[in-house]
Write an enzyme that holds these catalytic residues in place. Structure first.
Site, mmCIF file in Angstrom:
data_model
loop_
_atom_site.group_PDB
_atom_site.id
_atom_site.type_symbol
_atom_site.label_atom_id
_atom_site.label_comp_id
_atom_site.label_asym_id
_atom_site.label_seq_id
_atom_site.Cartn_x
_atom_site.Cartn_y
_atom_site.Cartn_z
ATOM 1 N N CYS A 97 0.846 -1.184 0.000
ATOM 2 C CA CYS A 97 0.000 0.000 0.000
ATOM 3 C C CYS A 97 0.885 1.239 0.000
ATOM 4 C CB CYS A 97 -0.893 -0.024 1.240
ATOM 5 S SG CYS A 97 -1.993 1.391 1.380
ATOM 6 N N HIS A 154 -9.340 -3.571 -2.191
ATOM 7 C CA HIS A 154 -8.330 -2.841 -1.409
ATOM 8 C C HIS A 154 -8.681 -1.352 -1.372
ATOM 9 C CE1 HIS A 154 -3.942 -2.169 -0.227
ATOM 10 N NE2 HIS A 154 -4.344 -0.951 -0.558
ATOM 11 N N GLU A 155 -9.040 -0.790 -2.531
ATOM 12 C CA GLU A 155 -9.367 0.642 -2.592
ATOM 13 C C GLU A 155 -10.671 0.953 -1.859
ATOM 14 O OE1 GLU A 155 -7.042 2.734 -3.418
ATOM 15 O OE2 GLU A 155 -5.878 0.952 -3.917
ATOM 16 N N HIS A 205 -10.109 1.365 1.722
ATOM 17 C CA HIS A 205 -9.628 2.711 2.083
ATOM 18 C C HIS A 205 -10.793 3.671 2.312
ATOM 19 C CE1 HIS A 205 -5.319 2.493 1.964
ATOM 20 N NE2 HIS A 205 -5.302 1.984 0.752
#
Length: 189
Positions: A116, A159-160, A163
């Site tokens: 990351c 993953h995004e 966030h």
């Protein structure tokens, strides 16, 4: 242009990295339009070895607004082609207000684990994610898209989206046994 110094790190205090980001309304403001361009530009430049070296950028396939300390449900994703004869990206878009509307029972994980741009240290361990997802999101014009993704692009988008929800990849790693994954997990990468 976003540089490495602009990217929030997980050990910094007083950032929005661990917050649930605010939904984006349309039409986008000028600032939001610029943010979308800047996020994608970072990915494009970071994937060009010469330019990445010139600007001191770490290569990335995704960058979310909270990573530049903006609490908005917006992330750029650029998964490059894996075909030497066709350089069309596998997936490229700025995803706004993304929602995973369906997901496989089958899990997938990268053999090398995940990294990351907001985490400067290596964190070993498998990050189990859904191997296939159906993603619904809006683009910068406010158009709604529904796409089916599998394997690496699905992992990148999850993953995004994490966030945007204040979650980091290492939150998914088994604390007692980092290299343990659910039975039947597909490994690739």
């Amino acid at each position: 242009m976003i540089l490495m110094k602009d990217i929030v790190r997980d050990d910094q205090e007083g950032t929005v990295l661990r917050d649930y980001a605010a939904k984006v309304s349309f039409p986008l403001t000028e600032e939001e339009q610029q943010l979308a361009k800047d996020l994608m530009e970072y990915l494009e430049i970071s994937q060009d070895e010469e330019l990445a070296e010139k600007y001191g950028l770490r290569a990335g396939v995704g960058l979310a607004a909270p990573q530049v300390n903006v609490s908005k449900q917006m992330a750029a994703v650029l998964v490059p082609s894996d075909d030497e004869e066709d350089d069309t990206p596998i997936f490229k878009d700025v995803i706004i207000n993304p929602v995973i509307i369906s997901e496989s029972v089958q899990m997938g994980a990268l053999t090398e684990g995940e990294g990351c741009l907001s985490v400067d240290r290596d964190i070993a361990g498998y990050v189990p994610r859904h191997d296939r997802i159906t993603l619904k999101y809006q683009d910068v014009q406010g158009e709604t898209h529904k796409v089916r993704l599998k394997h690496y692009p699905a992992i990148v988008c999850q993953h995004e989206i994490d966030h945007l929800h204040g979650v980091l990849f290492y939150d998914h790693i088994n604390k007692d046994n980092p290299f343990e994954a659910p039975e039947g997990t597909v490994f690739f990468g």
